[in-house]
Design a protein around this motif. Structure first.
Motif, PDB file in Angstrom:
ATOM      1  N   ILE A   1     -12.266 -38.343  93.844  1.00 44.04           N
ATOM      2  CA  ILE A   1     -11.226 -38.519  93.089  1.00 44.04           C
ATOM      3  C   ILE A   1     -10.351 -37.143  93.368  1.00 44.04           C
TER       4      ILE A   1
ATOM      5  N   ARG B   1      -4.635 -42.263  81.292  1.00 42.89           N
ATOM      6  CA  ARG B   1      -4.792 -41.222  82.553  1.00 42.89           C
ATOM      7  C   ARG B   1      -4.448 -42.314  83.713  1.00 42.89           C
TER       8      ARG B   1
ATOM      9  N   THR C   1      -7.856 -42.114  93.546  1.00 42.54           N
ATOM     10  CA  THR C   1      -8.842 -41.904  94.643  1.00 42.54           C
ATOM     11  C   THR C   1      -8.394 -41.657  95.916  1.00 42.54           C
TER      12      THR C   1
ATOM     13  N   SER D   1      -7.071 -36.931  91.935  1.00 40.35           N
ATOM     14  CA  SER D   1      -5.994 -36.525  90.661  1.00 40.35           C
ATOM     15  C   SER D   1      -6.814 -37.516  89.420  1.00 40.35           C
ATOM     16  N   ASP D   2      -6.880 -36.941  88.429  1.00 38.66           N
ATOM     17  CA  ASP D   2      -7.094 -37.326  87.041  1.00 38.66           C
ATOM     18  C   ASP D   2      -6.201 -36.829  85.952  1.00 38.66           C
TER      19      ASP D   2
ATOM     20  N   ILE E   1      -5.795 -42.114  87.235  1.00 31.48           N
ATOM     21  CA  ILE E   1      -6.804 -41.670  88.431  1.00 31.48           C
ATOM     22  C   ILE E   1      -6.547 -42.122  89.643  1.00 31.48           C
TER      23      ILE E   1
END
Length: 189
Positions: free
Chosen positions: A23, A9, A13, A25-26, A11
């Motif tokens: 967050i 993943r 922030t 996008s993850d 991630i």
């Protein structure tokens, strides 16, 4: 490349309208490119900045590049993960022209330093400071005059030197690289 490779993943922030950390996008990184066809490494572009110091924005946005670029942007940085399959005999038999074509497909044909008698056909050099971290497996770092095997957890600080990566282990190797645009000082040829 192993089609069953582990996914990871990315991630990202940032900050909401109140300045609180959130967050943005993850998800898995979206840009991955196989270089040189079956048996070649897969480059997974994770993130890059356009300048340093980097501007910290409330909601960072990755500006997608339309093709793979080996170096970071001028005055910027880049992080990528590379999935290296075991090195094949075909890689060891590459000509200088073949190597230049592979680096051209990575957006930097001038990086190729393949010459007759070189320790590896994919010798290359970029005007960057790179941090290479072995996430899984092992890799051989080849330099002009020596080589060493690095394993899971090892970190290489690559200071603009001529080098190649050779996976002689018989198993896939995953490495993360942080590339920082740099400038050679006098005394470095």
């Amino acid at each position: 490349m192993d089609q069953q490779q582990k996914k990871f993943r990315r991630i990202v922030t940032g900050h909401d309208a109140d300045g609180k950390a959130i967050i943005i996008s993850d998800a898995a990184p979206v840009h991955a490119q196989l270089i040189g066809g079956p048996g070649g490494p897969t480059f997974i572009e994770v993130w890059h900045t356009s300048e340093t110091p980097a501007f910290i924005q409330p909601q960072p946005v990755l500006t997608d590049e339309d093709k793979l670029m080996l170096p970071p942007p001028k005055n910027g940085t880049r992080i990528r993960v590379i999935e290296f399959p075991p090195e094949s005999e075909a890689i060891r038999q590459l000509t200088g022209a073949d190597a230049a074509a592979k680096f051209k497909s990575m957006g930097d044909e001038n990086a190729s330093a393949s010459v007759a008698g070189a320790p590896h056909p994919l010798m290359h050099r970029t005007e960057t400071l790179d941090y290479g971290i072995v996430l899984e497996g092992e890799m051989t770092l080849i330099l002009d005059r020596e080589e060493t095997t690095i394993r899971t957890g090892d970190i290489v600080i690559q200071a603009g030197t001529n080098h190649a990566w050779s996976n002689r282990s018989g198993h896939n190797c995953r490495m993360a690289f942080v590339l920082i645009d740099g400038h050679y000082t006098s005394g470095i040829v």
